[in-house]
Design an enzyme around this catalytic site. Structure first.
Site: not given
Ligand code: DGL
Length: 290
Positions: A16-17, A48-49, A79-81, A164, A197-199
């Site tokens: 994941d990011s 990353y998003g 990571c979804n992104t 975060e 999004c993971t968060h």
């Molecule tokens: N892990 C990213 C996602 O699931 C969220 C955090 C990021 O923007 O890197 O899209």
């Protein structure tokens, strides 16, 4: 193209990011308690998003390349992104089976939409990062499963930094940001909302309360763990012998500091101490020795 281990005893790598992918680790631990897990969070370069697809792909390639040194039998892109913008290229670059969170999330959302009472709008809401929304990847994945469903997406760029930063779901600033982001879904009475999004699962309850409607919230973690279990079984590489592991998780991060340890518990549901630090320079130039 790096080879992969086909041994049941080999680990599963999760990338994941940042920290959010630990929600997927949690689901994997529940479903596959005998599997060794390696978690890699690119905490120095998160988010990353808000970055371009080109940069996201470049970072993702570097991180997956780093993970190949552990000879994993499978890599989960939590990571979804990355799943939305780079998965296809990663499939070409790596011989290791790579599973993203987007298809499992879309499948769970379509299944939830099918369970909503007749007469409800054929719409699914989506909240995600700017890059995920811009990619339209969720829209395409849902359309492939059911072309009658419309996906209405909204980028929520303030949510990841707030999480975060350790903001709690009850904080007035979180509530006010959620009010603004979720207003369109309230007006449209969306029956299903993808937390793309993971968060975001960290704010599930606050999201439910803000919507104030009976909305099914879709978090792709459990569905992804199910897809991983099925893939391991199909490939005959599941580690289903022996007793469940008490602690089969090793974490690697690119940012030094206490943030990972202090926040990881919120995502994983238990404490993690001493993640291994990986210098980002090692990812950018793999020949640099530590
Ligand atoms: N892990 C990213 C996602 O699931 C969220 C955090 C990021 O923007 O890197 O899209």
């Amino acid at each position: 193209m790096p080879a992969f281990s086909s041994q049941p005893s080999a680990p599963i790598a999760v990338f994941d990011s940042g920290l959010g992918g630990l929600t997927v680790v949690r689901a994997l631990m529940r479903r596959l308690p005998r599997e060794k897990l390696i978690y890699f969070g690119d905490t120095a370069r998160v988010p990353y998003g808000s970055k371009s697809p080109r940069t996201v792909l470049q970072f993702a390639r570097q991180c997956l390349h780093f993970l190949t040194q552990f000879n994993p039998k499978l890599i989960v892109v939590a990571c979804n992104t990355v799943s939305a913008t780079a998965l296809e290229s990663l499939h070409h670059d790596f011989a290791i089976p790579v599973i993203g969170v987007l298809e499992p999330g879309a499948a769970a959302a379509v299944a939830a939409a099918a369970r909503t009472p007749a007469g409800q709008p054929r719409r699914i809401g989506l909240i995600a990062t700017e890059a995920t929304i811009a990619s339209q990847a969720y829209n395409q994945a849902v359309t492939r499963l059911d072309a009658t469903i419309q996906v209405i997406g909204r980028a929520c760029p303030l949510l990841v930094p707030m999480i975060e930063e350790g903001r709690l779901p009850d904080s007035p600033i979180v509530r006010s940001v959620l009010q603004e982001y979720l207003q369109p879904f309230k007006s449209l009475q969306i029956p299903v909302l993808i937390l793309g999004c993971t968060h975001y699962p960290i704010f599930s309850q606050a999201i439910e309360e803000t919507l104030g409607l009976p909305t099914a919230l879709i978090d792709s973690a459990d569905q992804t763990a199910l897809v991983v279990a099925e893939k391991l079984a199909t490939m005959h590489i599941a580690n289903d012998a022996g007793t469940p592991l008490a602690d089969g998780l090793t974490c690697y991060v690119t940012d030094q500091g206490q943030r990972f340890e202090s926040l990881a518990g919120r995502f994983l549901g238990r404490l993690i101490t001493q993640p291994v630090w990986v210098e980002p320079e090692r990812l950018e130039n793999p020949t640099v020795e530590k």
